[in-house]
Motif scaffolding. Structure first.
Motif, PDB file in Angstrom:
ATOM      1  N   PHE A 211      -5.173   4.919   0.097  1.00 48.38           N
ATOM      2  CA  PHE A 211      -4.012   4.315  -0.298  1.00 48.38           C
ATOM      3  C   PHE A 211      -4.211   3.681  -1.745  1.00 48.38           C
ATOM      4  CE2 PHE A 211      -3.659   3.955   4.201  1.00 48.38           C
ATOM      5  CZ  PHE A 211      -2.687   4.022   4.550  1.00 48.38           C
TER       6      PHE A 211
ATOM      7  N   ALA B 298     -13.117  -1.700   5.384  1.00 55.08           N
ATOM      8  CA  ALA B 298     -12.240  -2.380   4.812  1.00 55.08           C
ATOM      9  C   ALA B 298     -12.021  -1.679   3.272  1.00 55.08           C
ATOM     10  CB  ALA B 298     -12.855  -4.006   4.396  1.00 55.08           C
TER      11      ALA B 298
ATOM     12  N   VAL C 140      11.493  -0.742   3.872  1.00 54.81           N
ATOM     13  CA  VAL C 140      11.472   0.586   4.176  1.00 54.81           C
ATOM     14  C   VAL C 140      11.609   1.060   5.361  1.00 54.81           C
ATOM     15  CG1 VAL C 140       9.554   1.182   2.407  1.00 54.81           C
ATOM     16  CG2 VAL C 140       8.847   0.072   4.456  1.00 54.81           C
TER      17      VAL C 140
ATOM     18  N   VAL D 130      -9.571   1.736   2.432  1.00 56.04           N
ATOM     19  CA  VAL D 130      -8.287   1.432   2.308  1.00 56.04           C
ATOM     20  C   VAL D 130      -7.876   2.081   1.121  1.00 56.04           C
ATOM     21  CG1 VAL D 130      -8.137  -0.681   1.465  1.00 56.04           C
ATOM     22  CG2 VAL D 130      -6.173   0.297   2.605  1.00 56.04           C
TER      23      VAL D 130
ATOM     24  N   LEU E  24       0.705  -1.182   0.037  1.00 54.44           N
ATOM     25  CA  LEU E  24       0.125  -0.085   0.078  1.00 54.44           C
ATOM     26  C   LEU E  24       0.828   1.244   0.125  1.00 54.44           C
ATOM     27  CD1 LEU E  24      -2.488  -1.264   2.649  1.00 54.44           C
ATOM     28  CD2 LEU E  24      -3.001  -1.070   0.282  1.00 54.44           C
ATOM     29  N   GLU E  25       0.521   2.090  -0.873  1.00 52.85           N
ATOM     30  CA  GLU E  25       1.188   3.374  -0.819  1.00 52.85           C
ATOM     31  C   GLU E  25       0.194   4.554  -0.518  1.00 52.85           C
ATOM     32  OE1 GLU E  25       3.822   4.009  -4.218  1.00 52.85           O
ATOM     33  OE2 GLU E  25       2.664   5.595  -4.885  1.00 52.85           O
ATOM     34  N   ARG E  26       0.735   5.263   0.515  1.00 54.77           N
ATOM     35  CA  ARG E  26      -0.259   6.455   1.126  1.00 54.77           C
ATOM     36  C   ARG E  26      -0.423   7.602  -0.089  1.00 54.77           C
ATOM     37  NH1 ARG E  26      -2.239   7.861   5.998  1.00 54.77           N
ATOM     38  NH2 ARG E  26      -1.084   6.391   7.037  1.00 54.77           N
TER      39      ARG E  26
END
Lengths: 361, 310
Positions: free
Chosen positions: A351, A344, A361, A347, A4-6
């Motif tokens: 993200f 759910a 990371v 997200v 996941l990438e914000r």
């Protein structure tokens, strides 16, 4: 690997789409649940979501019910959503709803059998005030002693339920009721009766109040300084403090307004659809409203739609209970599932999903 | 009113029984909160445990199997919470509420066929010799096994948190998840395990209600016990010993008001029934009014979402 990438800021596209996704996912999971209970899943879903509005046989009865059930949900959820945005978690709306009903009905019954046009407005004020004062308990404790408002407001629900039992067995019991618990029926007392405004539509004063609340909240959040402060305090509490937001005042405002709305919702319910104070007067609108607030993305227009949808599951649930023998509890589990799926799929709006090699990371 | 009808020995003995379900749930929640997870779904996990335990105990005829099933049921339900908050990064407050709402509905769905049935009874241990000691015997040594299991669990949690490496890692994850991550600890995994432990304990607590304390199944029978367990963790300022104290205090209030009801006190039953909730609120206020203590003892990352990139 999936990671996941914000996102720099929440995606507007996904924010709008996720509630729809959640509803679809709940229908699928609910279908599986109904199948496990030995019912035809397609028929069950159709009975819950389609028949109450479009089936000729039931629509005449259930369409007005839609507004009757949606009004308290929307009223309460609007109040809760302001608090949730500011990070003030009032989850005791059920208690405020009960106290509003008790205070409002108490005022009405005190005038019995006098007839006057001022009685109903006085009851509405008393109902709002009852909810307001009940919500002020966690509010003042939070401001003065930093006591967690989640726990206090929730524990007060149980206190309010005992209060309700005490009132329907004691102080407010119908003196002509042959000793049965429960107050006089307000439907039989014209000055205090929250009657249908237009016959056959389910439209009563609570529905009007719900629409007014939606507009009020919309204007507050998009046009007023206080609405901006609420949003700011929720997203960046520290920045809000530096920006001159008084956190104590904001906490009291959010709890107060949700208390007033929940109390008023209780009054409209007891003087209209329910008719009397009784031990099992409350049916959990205060808790379902939490789902409504989230399903509506804490947005007034969204809450309006979400309230109507949840009202549909109530009515459809009753219909499914009657037609297919689906247990009432299944509908409750169904509503809980909706909140799960909603949280759910959330997200996706905050993200980005990246598929690729995982780095440290 | 006849106060002499209240037997102090029986009162203290039943206090331990009344406190056990809340103690079990609170000690599980303590571990989860120490790992930085605020799980507001205790009520939902308790009631799910109550029905899972009840159903399995009735079907198999064995309370032990019932308790096992309750722990598994509670842990499985908490796993939903774990996946949502740890992998899908949802808000812990909202997800916990969802767990409670779902648990209440789900449990009454399963419980439909079990209303009005009596569960297989759990015999009291009645430890020979020890239970014959006057006064102390009936108070301390004449209970069912679960009372002692709960006490042992509290002792174990206390020892693990205080003395072991596992406890240190758990606390590190709860105090500063970024630092723990940088040290190479698996924050998400530790939290998932803590959540499941909390769920299992809450399930046991629920089953204690339905199998021993009541013993019967009724919808919504936990009646706020899960929320009181949450309050007791705050009251105990996140320490196992004080959580025990808080649970027994609450158990004492509950038993006392029940005894007063039975003794026919002049206060209406409803007001007496309110008292445990009101006293819990009062205790919460007293604890949080002390500025320095409340702020220092809460795990620093309690309720915060952990995402490795941020």
């Amino acid at each position: 690997m999936i990671r996941l990438e914000r996102r720099p800021s929440p995606s507007r596209f996904w924010t709008a789409l996720t509630p729809v996704l959640a509803v679809v996912a709940t229908m699928i999971a609910g279908g599986v649940m109904f199948a496990a209970l030995g019912k035809d899943p397609f028929e069950a879903i159709r009975t819950i979501f389609w028949d109450p509005i479009f089936n000729e046989q039931f629509a005449a009865f259930s369409r007005p019910q839609l507004l009757v059930k949606a009004a308290p949900l929307i009223l309460i959820a609007i109040g809760l959503s302001l608090g949730f945005r500011a990070g003030v978690w009032n989850i005791g709306a059920e208690g405020q709803y009960i106290m509003g009903a008790i205070c409002g009905a108490g005022v009405g019954l005190a005038f019995y059998p006098a007839e006057s046009f001022v009685i109903f407005p006085l009851m509405v004020i008393a109902g709002g005030l009852g909810g307001f004062l009940w919500a002020m308990i966690p509010g003042v404790l939070r401001v003065a002693f930093r006591t967690n408002e989640i726990l206090v407001s929730l524990l007060l629900v149980y206190v309010a339920e005992f209060m309700l039992a005490s009132m329907s067995l004691g102080l407010l019991r119908n003196p002509e009721g042959a000793g049965f618990p429960g107050s006089r029926n307000l439907k039989a007392y014209p000055s205090a009766h929250n009657a249908e405004l237009i016959a056959g539509t389910g439209m009563h004063w609570g529905v009007v109040a719900a629409f007014v609340a939606v507009i009020f909240a919309y204007v507050l959040l998009s046009r007023h300084m206080l609405g901006f402060q609420i949003k700011l305090a929720g997203q960046a509490p520290r920045a809000a403090r530096f920006g001159g937001v008084n956190p104590s005042r904001l906490i009291l405002f959010c709890l107060g307004i949700s208390g007033i709305l929940a109390g008023a919702a209780g009054l409209f319910e007891v003087s209209g659809p329910a008719g009397q104070i009784s031990i099992d007067f409350n049916v959990g609108y205060g808790f379902t409203a939490i789902i409504v607030a989230f399903l509506g993305r804490l947005n007034p227009i969204g809450i309006l739609l979400a309230g109507l949808l949840m009202a549909l599951t109530y009515i459809g649930g009753e219909l499914a209970q009657f037609m297919l023998g689906v247990p009432a509890a299944a509908i409750q589990a169904f509503q809980g599932m909706l909140l799960f799926f909603l949280l759910a799929v959330d997200v996706l709006s905050n993200f980005r999903i990246r598929i690729g090699r995982r780095e440290v990371v | 009113m006849d106060l002499s009808a209240i037997n102090p020995i029986l009162l203290v003995a039943s206090l331990m029984v009344a406190a056990t379900p809340i103690l079990l749930a609170a000690v599980g929640e303590l571990v989860a909160e120490k790992a930085g997870v605020l799980n507001l779904g205790v009520e939902g996990m308790m009631i799910t445990g109550a029905i899972c335990g009840f159903a399995i105990a009735v079907e198999t005829g064995s309370p032990v199997m019932g308790f096992l099933a309750a722990a598994i049921g509670g842990a499985l339900l908490s796993l939903i919470f774990g996946v949502l908050t740890q992998y899908l990064l949802s808000n812990q407050v909202a997800t916990g509420l969802a767990l409670t709402l779902f648990g209440l509905g789900f449990s009454s769905l399963i419980g439909q066929g079990y209303i009005g049935i009596k569960p297989p009874s759990t015999e009291k241990l009645d430890i020979p010799l020890l239970s014959d000691i006057p006064v102390l015997g009936p108070i301390l040594f004449n209970h069912d096994l679960m009372v002692y299991v709960a006490l042992a669990l509290v002792a174990a949690v206390w020892a693990v948190l205080k003395f072991t490496r596992t406890g240190l890692i758990l606390r590190a994850v709860g105090e500063n998840h970024d630092a723990a991550h940088a040290l190479g600890y698996k924050v998400v995994r530790v939290r998932l395990l803590a959540i499941m432990f909390g769920g299992g304990c809450a399930g046991l607590g629920g089953a204690y209600l339905s199998l021993i304390r009541v013993p019967q199944w009724t919808e919504g029978m936990t009646a706020g016990a899960g929320w009181i367990a949450l309050a007791i963790v705050v009251f105990g300022s996140w320490r196992a010993g004080r959580v025990l104290l808080g649970a027994y205090l609450f158990g004492g209030v509950t038993v006392l008001q029940l005894n007063l009801q039975a003794a026919g006190m002049a206060i209406p039953v409803e007001y007496l029934s309110m008292s445990p909730y009101l006293i819990t609120i009062a205790v919460l206020v007293i604890m949080s009014a002390d500025k320095s203590r409340a702020a220092l003892s809460a795990p620093a990352c309690l309720g915060r979402v952990f995402h490795a990139s941020s």
